[in-house]
Design an enzyme around this catalytic site. Structure first.
Site, PDB file in Angstrom:
ATOM      1  N   THR A  42      81.447 -51.601  56.237  1.00 27.43           N
ATOM      2  CA  THR A  42      80.990 -52.402  57.378  1.00 27.43           C
ATOM      3  C   THR A  42      80.287 -53.537  56.747  1.00 27.43           C
ATOM      4  O   THR A  42      79.089 -53.524  56.566  1.00 27.43           O
ATOM      5  CB  THR A  42      79.993 -51.681  58.280  1.00 27.43           C
ATOM      6  OG1 THR A  42      80.675 -50.746  59.038  1.00 27.43           O
ATOM      7  CG2 THR A  42      79.393 -52.635  59.280  1.00 27.43           C
TER       8      THR A  42
ATOM      9  N   GLU B  20      71.687 -47.606  54.355  1.00 28.88           N
ATOM     10  CA  GLU B  20      70.833 -46.980  55.365  1.00 28.88           C
ATOM     11  C   GLU B  20      70.165 -45.725  54.803  1.00 28.88           C
ATOM     12  O   GLU B  20      70.823 -44.749  54.469  1.00 28.88           O
ATOM     13  CB  GLU B  20      71.670 -46.642  56.600  1.00 28.88           C
ATOM     14  CG  GLU B  20      72.111 -47.888  57.344  1.00 28.88           C
ATOM     15  CD  GLU B  20      73.141 -47.607  58.415  1.00 28.88           C
ATOM     16  OE1 GLU B  20      73.387 -48.519  59.213  1.00 28.88           O
ATOM     17  OE2 GLU B  20      73.696 -46.493  58.449  1.00 28.88           O
TER      18      GLU B  20
END
EC number: 2.3.1.35
Length: 413
Positions: free
Chosen positions: A197, A284
């Site tokens: 992403t 993340e």
């Protein structure tokens, strides 16, 4: 938190002649944040890109492919890029395609170019309609903000769950001519090869023929953004774009066989790898940056296959997070990587300089405290020796923490 993330000085991000960048706050998803970016390139530049292999690709990816295909067929060159964050415009069907095309048409109208000379990009939440009127309303401000030195602001304008803006820049000499390269990227989750992403935009001022740039972007992506993984998911919106503005004094690079091409490829790859590694460092919930190198394979493809089996494994990644030297998990990942004729009796496994497994079994001299010492580091190297050839491959990944779950559970709130 980001892992050993380098400080990025906006003043050290070199402007690239022929490229300007502007941003706006359009309230695409949240107020008071940069969420629209416009990149303008002067006439005569060449632009190329590679995109997600996810079959459920986003509407802007489809439009980008269409517009670049027209350029390759002899149409007018790309003159602008437009990026919005907060909404992926993916899973939006025909209305999403219409919105992507409407975005191009509006920017083209404002900039005095053709809609086919615009490449659109989106990143954010999937399966929600793009707030097209807000996006269009932000375009005049983004155009008015354009400047050659706006690379750091541009990096901020494409962030989603990123905690820090990602940019890299360098200058190199090729055949006695100075070439300037600067790029930005975004991405923190759903990072898997082909590509992540992620959005990546890298500009340089060399003049490059379109077929050569098409080859270069594929080669560079394979050595950079296709060598990272955070959680093994492949996004709907992945895009990596190269812009060759052609403003440098170096003669046009018209062949992939030329020494100038080889030098440019090395320089572009180094910047792209820096941008890709910044994505992993800001993964993340990441607390550790892990380099996985597999050597001694019959082919680079099988080496990468094994490296990704290690890098994707939740059990391996959680062991790194816990600083738990449960390193049999790495051997298990090697075993299920899918290399059918692998002789496990030839495999050695290193954790940094610690030989953990030798000839397919535990090294008699290995001490668990040595493994734990390495596991507690914020940067770790895993090295696998297959003993079956001369090929090798390297990927970059991170650990998997509690925060990864929290960030993704709370993403839409």
């Amino acid at each position: 938190m980001a892992v050993n993330f380098p400080s990025i000085d906006p003043a050290q991000l070199h402007p690239v002649a022929g490229v300007t960048l502007g941003w706006a706050e359009a309230n695409i998803r949240k107020p008071n944040r940069k969420d629209v970016l416009v990149v303008s390139v002067e006439e005569g530049a060449t632009v190329s890109g590679v995109f997600t292999e996810n079959r459920f690709c986003a509407a802007p990816v489809t439009v980008c492919r269409e517009h670049l295909a027209k350029v390759r067929a002899g149409g007018a060159g790309i003159r602008a890029l437009v990026v919005n964050t907060g909404n992926a415009n993916a899973g939006t069907g025909e209305p999403g395609l219409a919105h992507a095309r409407e975005t191009c048409a509006e920017l083209a109208r404002l900039a005095g170019i053709a809609p086919g000379q615009v490449l659109p990009f989106s990143t954010g939440v999937i399966l929600e309609p793009l707030p097209i009127e807000r996006l269009k309303a932000g375009l005049p401000a983004a155009l008015a903000n354009r400047a050659a030195a706006n690379w750091h602001d541009a990096a901020q304008a494409i962030m989603t769950t990123d905690t820090l803006p990602k940019a890299a820049s360098r200058q190199v000499m090729i055949d006695g001519h100075t070439i300037t390269l600067t790029g930005i990227s975004k991405g923190a989750g759903m990072i898997k090869p082909n590509m992540a992403t992620m959005l990546g935009f890298l500009a340089f001022d060399a003049k490059v023929a379109q077929p050569v740039l098409d080859a270069l972007v594929k080669d560079v992506a394979d050595r950079s953004f296709n060598c990272i993984t955070i959680d093994g998911d492949t996004s709907t919106n992945d895009s990596f774009i190269l812009i060759a503005s052609g403003k440098a004094s170096l003669p046009q690079i018209a062949s992939t066989d030329s020494p100038a091409y080889a030098a440019l490829r090395e320089a572009v790859t180094s910047v792209a790898q820096a941008l890709a590694q910044l994505i992993v460092r800001d993964g993340e919930g990441a607390t550790k940056f892990i380099t996985v190198t597999v050597e001694g394979g019959k082919s680079a493809a099988e080496c990468r296959q094994i490296a990704y089996a290690i890098g994707h494994s939740p059990l391996v990644k959680t062991a790194f997070y816990a600083s738990d030297p449960n390193l049999g998990r790495i051997l298990a990942a090697i075993g299920y990587a899918g290399v059918a004729d692998l002789d496990v009796g030839k495999i050695d496994l290193y954790l940094d300089d610690v030989l953990v497994a030798k000839a397919g079994g535990r090294n008699p001299a290995y001490l668990e405290e040595d493994g734990q010492r390495v596991m507690k580091q914020s940067e770790i190297a895993v090295r696998v020796l297959l003993g079956r050839g001369d090929a090798q491959a390297t990927i970059w990944t991170c650990d998997l923490s509690h925060d990864y779950v929290s960030i993704n559970a709370d993403y839409r709130s």
